[in-house]
Design an enzyme around this catalytic site. Structure first.
Site, PDB file in Angstrom:
ATOM      1  N   GLN A  46      -6.537  10.180  -4.344  1.00  0.00           N
ATOM      2  CA  GLN A  46      -6.929   9.953  -2.960  1.00  0.00           C
ATOM      3  C   GLN A  46      -6.271  10.911  -1.968  1.00  0.00           C
ATOM      4  O   GLN A  46      -6.794  11.110  -0.883  1.00  0.00           O
ATOM      5  CB  GLN A  46      -6.637   8.501  -2.565  1.00  0.00           C
ATOM      6  N   HIS A  63      -3.569   5.235 -11.635  1.00  0.00           N
ATOM      7  CA  HIS A  63      -4.330   4.747 -10.482  1.00  0.00           C
ATOM      8  C   HIS A  63      -5.760   5.286 -10.625  1.00  0.00           C
ATOM      9  O   HIS A  63      -6.257   6.034  -9.787  1.00  0.00           O
ATOM     10  CB  HIS A  63      -3.665   5.191  -9.175  1.00  0.00           C
ATOM     11  N   ASN A 121      -2.896   0.181 -11.863  1.00  0.00           N
ATOM     12  CA  ASN A 121      -3.266  -0.393 -10.575  1.00  0.00           C
ATOM     13  C   ASN A 121      -4.608  -1.123 -10.663  1.00  0.00           C
ATOM     14  O   ASN A 121      -5.616  -0.534 -11.074  1.00  0.00           O
ATOM     15  CB  ASN A 121      -3.380   0.718  -9.517  1.00  0.00           C
ATOM     16  N   GLU A 122      -4.608  -2.389 -10.279  1.00  0.00           N
ATOM     17  CA  GLU A 122      -5.835  -3.189 -10.113  1.00  0.00           C
ATOM     18  C   GLU A 122      -6.862  -2.985 -11.236  1.00  0.00           C
ATOM     19  O   GLU A 122      -7.958  -2.444 -11.016  1.00  0.00           O
ATOM     20  CB  GLU A 122      -6.481  -2.876  -8.760  1.00  0.00           C
ATOM     21  N   TYR A 177      -4.369  -7.805   1.082  1.00  0.00           N
ATOM     22  CA  TYR A 177      -5.292  -7.335   2.117  1.00  0.00           C
ATOM     23  C   TYR A 177      -6.033  -8.464   2.824  1.00  0.00           C
ATOM     24  O   TYR A 177      -6.410  -8.339   3.973  1.00  0.00           O
ATOM     25  CB  TYR A 177      -6.355  -6.410   1.501  1.00  0.00           C
TER      26      TYR A 177
HETATM   27  C1  NOJ Z   1      -6.511  -0.836  -3.220  1.00  0.00           C
HETATM   28  C2  NOJ Z   1      -6.495   0.425  -4.029  1.00  0.00           C
HETATM   29  O1  NOJ Z   1      -5.385   0.428  -4.875  1.00  0.00           O
HETATM   30  C3  NOJ Z   1      -6.503   1.679  -3.175  1.00  0.00           C
HETATM   31  O2  NOJ Z   1      -6.716   2.780  -3.992  1.00  0.00           O
HETATM   32  C4  NOJ Z   1      -7.540   1.552  -2.082  1.00  0.00           C
HETATM   33  O3  NOJ Z   1      -7.659   2.718  -1.337  1.00  0.00           O
HETATM   34  C5  NOJ Z   1      -7.151   0.397  -1.188  1.00  0.00           C
HETATM   35  N1  NOJ Z   1      -7.210  -0.817  -1.970  1.00  0.00           N
HETATM   36  C6  NOJ Z   1      -8.071   0.233   0.020  1.00  0.00           C
HETATM   37  O4  NOJ Z   1      -9.344  -0.096  -0.395  1.00  0.00           O
END
Ligand code: NOJ
Length: 554
Positions: free
Chosen positions: A32, A142, A188-189, A329
């Site tokens: 990113q 990520h 990550n996620e 979030y």
């Molecule tokens: C979580 C993600 O880990 C990240 O990469 C993303 O940009 C943010 N959420 C915002 O959407």
């Protein structure tokens, strides 16, 4: 809109002081922010490959749209501006920074030859951070798998090969950075990349490698991720014990705020189950999912579809979570049992569609997590799990399409973080929830995976003009002012670390000071508590908000 304003007033009322003992800073990910996708020996990741093969950015919004201007191969240009960006963080006096390593900078061909220039870049970044008094937090994955792993064997859908190569990569990272990096994040996620990259996708937001496969592919990808996490944490502990690296897996969890006492148990299950299909096995004493999950169906997760693990896999995974890494979030009210009416909690109508931004929820969710996972983690103190807020931020769509002055005076993001810091202060100072790190998403406006149509940075980046010049937004200054007195030592120790894999006790959840709490605690008990009848923290917030709203009506 009036309702939103009320929520904000209630959430920010307590901002008065900072938190003395918390590390804070910003989070980012390689794809990113870095750009330089093919520089210094880097191989293409699946994301580079996606755009190199004529896939276009998603979500066009008409005139003046930044999508055409943003360059996916440059993003925020952090690779070339790394020193400037660290200096920026130092100017805010932040004490922690989360970044990810691009796997394909280290292994351009997925396996085999290590690219020394890739190692050198992250080595320079880590040194630069440490010299500036900033604790590095390293994310190993990520979402940017080397394309070569996909080409050679289908990446995450080939469990043995993927784990073999991810383990080699982990070994190289530990050998080079283990003495300098204390906090590690594995994957990550996983629900995001397993769902959008491998599972069935019905909208435009299909992610590379773009399999659009079966539901079972998503679950296999999730299970591969959990096992790979276990394997690499065990490797760190057995091969590099001298480094005392601490591990977690960052998950995004939306907080369900119960509207009435009758809603508490199900609301907590809705919240906790989002973490338990991954953290559950890693934190548990037996390495398996908590039993209650099998019958739960919420959001992305259908418990009946979870693949089972072998005894060896369970043994590898158990006890491999050192702390909770929470990406916070969103929150939403839950009234599914009581049916009582609930207010809407969003700050502004134009925000990113999936984000239900209710900053005050950070107090309740951290308390719930600390109590639920506390009895399961070897590093817990007094029954409470240590927590790093590994991401927390506010996405703006109107900002992305507006003039720079609107970005710099980012009123909605400022309001969001005012609410967050107020909630965090109550969590840490009043509830004694052990949140030891807070990372805002994100330092820079960047590439939101498939689009430039939203901004998340606390620093503006001139992507439309193409200069990539940085301009500090007011939210960054406000956040820095809040944390100004939080002097966190560089060698921040996790509270009460015990030897890894020590016997898990099932201490009852402690009683909160201040807010009354009930934890359904399905993780700790194996089945949701049936005796929940006191009031959850979110519920007391709900009452406060409702009262404030009622007052406005009279
Ligand atoms: C979580 C993600 O880990 C990240 O990469 C993303 O940009 C943010 N959420 C915002 O959407």
């Amino acid at each position: 809109m009036k309702l939103a304003a009320v929520a904000l007033v209630a959430a920010t009322a307590a901002v008065a002081q900072n938190i003395p003992s918390i590390a804070w800073g910003f989070a980012s990910s390689a794809y990113q922010v870095e750009g330089a996708w093919n520089v210094d020996g880097k191989g293409p990741s699946v994301w580079d490959h996606w755009f190199l093969n004529n896939h276009s950015l998603v979500a066009s919004k008409g005139a003046g749209n930044p999508i055409a201007a943003g360059d996916v191969f440059k993003t925020a240009g952090h690779y070339d501006r790394m020193k400037e960006d660290v200096a920026l963080m130092a100017s805010f006096k932040s004490s922690m920074y989360r970044f990810s390593v691009a796997w394909s900078r280290i292994f351009p061909q997925c396996n085999g030859q290590v690219n020394q220039k890739g190692i050198d870049f992250y080595s320079r970044l880590i040194d630069e951070l440490l010299n500036a008094g900033i604790q590095p937090v390293l994310t190993m994955y990520h979402w940017d798998t080397p394309q070569a792993c996909e080409d050679q064997y289908g990446s995450l859908l080939n469990r043995d090969m993927f784990i073999r190569d991810f383990t080699s990569y982990a070994d190289v990272l530990y050998a080079n950075f283990g003495s300098r990096v204390k906090y590690w994040l594995t994957f990550n996620e996983p629900a995001a990349y397993c769902g959008r990259g491998f599972g069935p996708v019905n909208d435009a937001y299909i992610w590379p490698p773009g399999k659009n496969g079966r539901e079972s592919d998503k679950y296999n990808c999730i299970a591969t991720t959990s096992i790979a996490h276990g394997v690499v944490v065990q490797l760190a502990r057995s091969k590099y014990p001298q480094y005392e690296m601490k591990f977690s897996m960052p998950l995004i969890i939306a907080y369900y705020i119960p509207v009435a006492p009758a809603d508490v148990e199900q609301a907590n299950i809705n919240t906790l189950s989002q973490g338990d299909w991954l953290w559950g096995s890693l934190a548990s004493a037996d390495g398996d999912y908590p039993a209650y999950l099998k019958t739960v169906k919420t959001g992305d997760m259908d418990g009946s579809l979870l693949p089972s693990f072998t005894a060896a896999e369970k043994a590898t995974m158990k006890g491999t979570l050192d702390y909770i890494a929470l990406n916070y979030y969103s929150a939403q009210y839950f009234n599914g049992v009581s049916g009582q009416s609930a207010p809407t909690l969003t700050i502004k109508a134009d925000q990113v569609p999936w984000q239900s931004a209710y900053p005050g929820g950070i107090r309740g969710i951290t308390q719930l997590m600390a109590r639920s996972y506390g009895p399961l983690l070897a590093s817990s103190v007094g029954g409470l799990a240590p927590i790093m807020i590994s991401e927390c931020g506010y996405g703006s769509i109107s900002e992305a399409f507006g003039p720079i002055s609107q970005s710099v005076n980012d009123v909605d993001r400022q309001a969001f973080f005012e609410g967050i810091t107020a909630g965090l202060q109550l969590a840490v100072v009043e509830d004694k929830t052990p949140v030891f790190g807070f990372l805002a998403w994100s330092l820079l406006d960047n590439l939101e995976w498939l689009t430039f149509d939203q901004t998340w940075g606390l620093v503006h980046v001139d992507q439309q003009g193409g200069t990539l010049e940085r301009t500090v937004k007011q939210s960054a200054n406000k956040l820095a002012a809040f944390f100004a007195g939080s002097k966190s030592p560089i060698a921040l120790a996790l509270p009460g670390s015990k030897p890894a894999n020590s016997t898990v006790s099932s201490a009852p959840a402690a009683t909160a000071s201040g807010a009354a709490v009930t934890t359904a605690n399905p993780t700790a008990t194996g089945s949701p508590s049936k005796s929940s009848n006191s009031i959850a923290p979110g519920y007391s917030v709900a009452i406060a908000l409702f009262s404030a709203f009622a007052l406005m009506l009279v």
